[in-house]
Motif scaffolding. Sequence first.
Motif, mmCIF file in Angstrom:
data_model
loop_
_atom_site.group_PDB
_atom_site.id
_atom_site.type_symbol
_atom_site.label_atom_id
_atom_site.label_comp_id
_atom_site.label_asym_id
_atom_site.label_seq_id
_atom_site.Cartn_x
_atom_site.Cartn_y
_atom_site.Cartn_z
ATOM 1 N N MET A 291 0.838 -1.197 0.000
ATOM 2 C CA MET A 291 0.000 0.000 0.000
ATOM 3 C C MET A 291 0.875 1.251 0.000
ATOM 4 O O MET A 291 1.931 1.281 0.635
ATOM 5 N N PRO A 292 0.481 2.292 -0.740
ATOM 6 C CA PRO A 292 1.310 3.491 -0.859
ATOM 7 C C PRO A 292 1.695 4.087 0.492
ATOM 8 O O PRO A 292 0.927 4.076 1.450
ATOM 9 N N LEU A 293 2.908 4.622 0.536
ATOM 10 C CA LEU A 293 3.446 5.277 1.719
ATOM 11 C C LEU A 293 3.685 6.752 1.411
ATOM 12 O O LEU A 293 3.832 7.137 0.250
ATOM 13 N N THR A 294 3.736 7.555 2.445
ATOM 14 C CA THR A 294 4.056 8.967 2.297
ATOM 15 C C THR A 294 5.237 9.301 3.191
ATOM 16 O O THR A 294 5.284 8.872 4.355
ATOM 17 N N ALA A 295 6.185 10.038 2.659
ATOM 18 C CA ALA A 295 7.343 10.439 3.456
ATOM 19 C C ALA A 295 6.916 11.511 4.463
ATOM 20 O O ALA A 295 6.509 12.605 4.077
ATOM 21 N N ALA A 296 6.996 11.185 5.746
ATOM 22 C CA ALA A 296 6.649 12.144 6.798
ATOM 23 C C ALA A 296 7.799 13.114 7.069
ATOM 24 O O ALA A 296 7.617 14.145 7.721
ATOM 25 N N ALA A 297 8.976 12.763 6.573
ATOM 26 C CA ALA A 297 10.156 13.612 6.667
ATOM 27 C C ALA A 297 11.032 13.279 5.466
ATOM 28 O O ALA A 297 10.768 12.310 4.748
ATOM 29 N N ASP A 298 12.044 14.071 5.203
ATOM 30 C CA ASP A 298 12.973 13.731 4.137
ATOM 31 C C ASP A 298 13.604 12.376 4.448
ATOM 32 O O ASP A 298 14.029 12.115 5.580
ATOM 33 N N VAL A 299 13.626 11.490 3.440
ATOM 34 C CA VAL A 299 14.166 10.145 3.625
ATOM 35 C C VAL A 299 15.165 9.867 2.519
ATOM 36 O O VAL A 299 14.876 10.096 1.333
ATOM 37 N N GLU A 300 16.321 9.345 2.873
ATOM 38 C CA GLU A 300 17.310 8.970 1.864
ATOM 39 C C GLU A 300 17.080 7.521 1.444
ATOM 40 O O GLU A 300 17.055 6.610 2.286
ATOM 41 N N ILE A 301 16.879 7.334 0.146
ATOM 42 C CA ILE A 301 16.693 5.996 -0.415
ATOM 43 C C ILE A 301 17.602 5.866 -1.627
ATOM 44 O O ILE A 301 17.554 6.707 -2.532
ATOM 45 N N ALA A 302 18.427 4.848 -1.630
ATOM 46 C CA ALA A 302 19.334 4.591 -2.752
ATOM 47 C C ALA A 302 20.165 5.819 -3.103
ATOM 48 O O ALA A 302 20.400 6.128 -4.277
ATOM 49 N N GLY A 303 20.600 6.550 -2.072
ATOM 50 C CA GLY A 303 21.458 7.692 -2.293
ATOM 51 C C GLY A 303 20.765 8.961 -2.729
ATOM 52 O O GLY A 303 21.418 9.980 -3.001
ATOM 53 N N ARG A 304 19.449 8.941 -2.806
ATOM 54 C CA ARG A 304 18.686 10.136 -3.175
ATOM 55 C C ARG A 304 17.783 10.550 -2.035
ATOM 56 O O ARG A 304 17.318 9.725 -1.254
ATOM 57 N N THR A 305 17.499 11.835 -1.943
ATOM 58 C CA THR A 305 16.601 12.329 -0.912
ATOM 59 C C THR A 305 15.178 12.378 -1.444
ATOM 60 O O THR A 305 14.895 13.063 -2.434
ATOM 61 N N VAL A 306 14.298 11.623 -0.807
ATOM 62 C CA VAL A 306 12.870 11.673 -1.104
ATOM 63 C C VAL A 306 12.273 12.731 -0.183
ATOM 64 O O VAL A 306 12.285 12.564 1.038
ATOM 65 N N PRO A 307 11.740 13.824 -0.746
ATOM 66 C CA PRO A 307 11.266 14.919 0.103
ATOM 67 C C PRO A 307 10.019 14.549 0.901
ATOM 68 O O PRO A 307 9.201 13.722 0.478
ATOM 69 N N ALA A 308 9.883 15.162 2.067
ATOM 70 C CA ALA A 308 8.684 14.985 2.882
ATOM 71 C C ALA A 308 7.450 15.320 2.046
ATOM 72 O O ALA A 308 7.436 16.301 1.302
ATOM 73 N N GLY A 309 6.416 14.490 2.177
ATOM 74 C CA GLY A 309 5.177 14.698 1.450
ATOM 75 C C GLY A 309 5.071 13.900 0.169
ATOM 76 O O GLY A 309 3.976 13.735 -0.374
ATOM 77 N N ASP A 310 6.187 13.373 -0.337
ATOM 78 C CA ASP A 310 6.146 12.587 -1.571
ATOM 79 C C ASP A 310 5.614 11.175 -1.305
ATOM 80 O O ASP A 310 5.785 10.621 -0.220
#
Length: 403
Positions: A291-310
């Motif tokens: 099920m889809p997730l939402t970044a509650a804070a900036d999260v680093e995944i595979a060396g990239r920053t997934v911004p909060a809210g994405d």
Amino acid sequence: MTTTHDHDPFAAVPNGARHAALAELARQGPLHRLVLPTTVPAWVITGYAEARAALADPRLVKGGPDNAPYVAELEPETSAGLNHHMLTADPPTHTRLRKLVSTAFTRRQVERLAPGIETLCTSLLDDVAERLAATGEADLMESLAHPLPLTVICDLLGIPEEAREDVRTWMRPLLAGGIFGFDTYAAAARKMLAFTRDLVAEKRHTPADDLLSALVQARDGEDRLSEDELTSMVQLLFIAGHDTTVSLIANGALALLSDPAWTASLREDPGQWPGALEELLRFDSPVQVAMPLTAAADVEIAGRTVPAGDVVIVSLLAANRDPARFAGPALLDLARDDGGHLAFGHGIHHCLGAPLARLEGRITLRALVERFPGLRLATSPESLEREPALLFNKLTSLPVRSS
């Protein structure tokens, strides 16, 4: 490496196209930017290590009922009555709900269903045998994969027989609202909620020996499920107990029938079944994504920053074929012993219905293989199709013939 794409693999319907699209993405890296069938842009994880980490990361959240489909357009009481369940919840709400439901849905209770599932399976395979004798062909989706888990979960929940096809019909747009559109989704949601409210009221007034009656009465001290939580739980358990198992049975049958050597091996040595079932789950998982997730804070995944809210989507199909985790991942190997697949997710949202799905899958696929040693696909695997969907990896049909 992270790339941006203007297409997605979820609407791919030719059999094999979905795995091919995901394999191409995975070759470019474990994280990708896609536009989903719902038109929402999302980060899609295809790497196994990244998927497992994301599913256990408390910074990636469900966000509660407010993140449910069409929540802004649908009347609040309808959305609330269908979306207050564990798959939309984060701790501590998730912890509370899972504890209450688990008291009524234990592994021991699931195992008690085995004799009834075996009897039902025998009856459905009798029908398959009659179809094969009469016409030379049968559709295992229509004759086995759909009716067996539908009957099991409806019996378990106490859904009356005359309402079962209606519930199944309503659930299709509820599972793929972005594909069906708002009007179809809303109509199904209203009908499903009206039905479940009546059913809950009936179980409260006249309890029976079924799971829904147990949920109505489930308590943890003074805590119990609210009305919205009860109606939402009916929808969730139907999904977990039906659609996942439909695809487990059909995808497993397709994989086995595509290689008669494996079916012969399983007949000669039934002791292989527990491991074989896990490999079938890995090889062609019944669920495409968690099920889809939402970044509650900036999260680093595979060396990239997934911004909060994405939005973040974990591709279970791709993770289960990651060559960094599984050797020769595109090959079915029933003797594979490295386990660890993510077909039922990981972490606190690991599928509550997994023991039931495994039980039904093991009983049904073993009975099919043992009863019909000469069964073959009636068409090439490439000519089969999958339903367009974000969540489930479901065949539209599975025609077979007796040799």
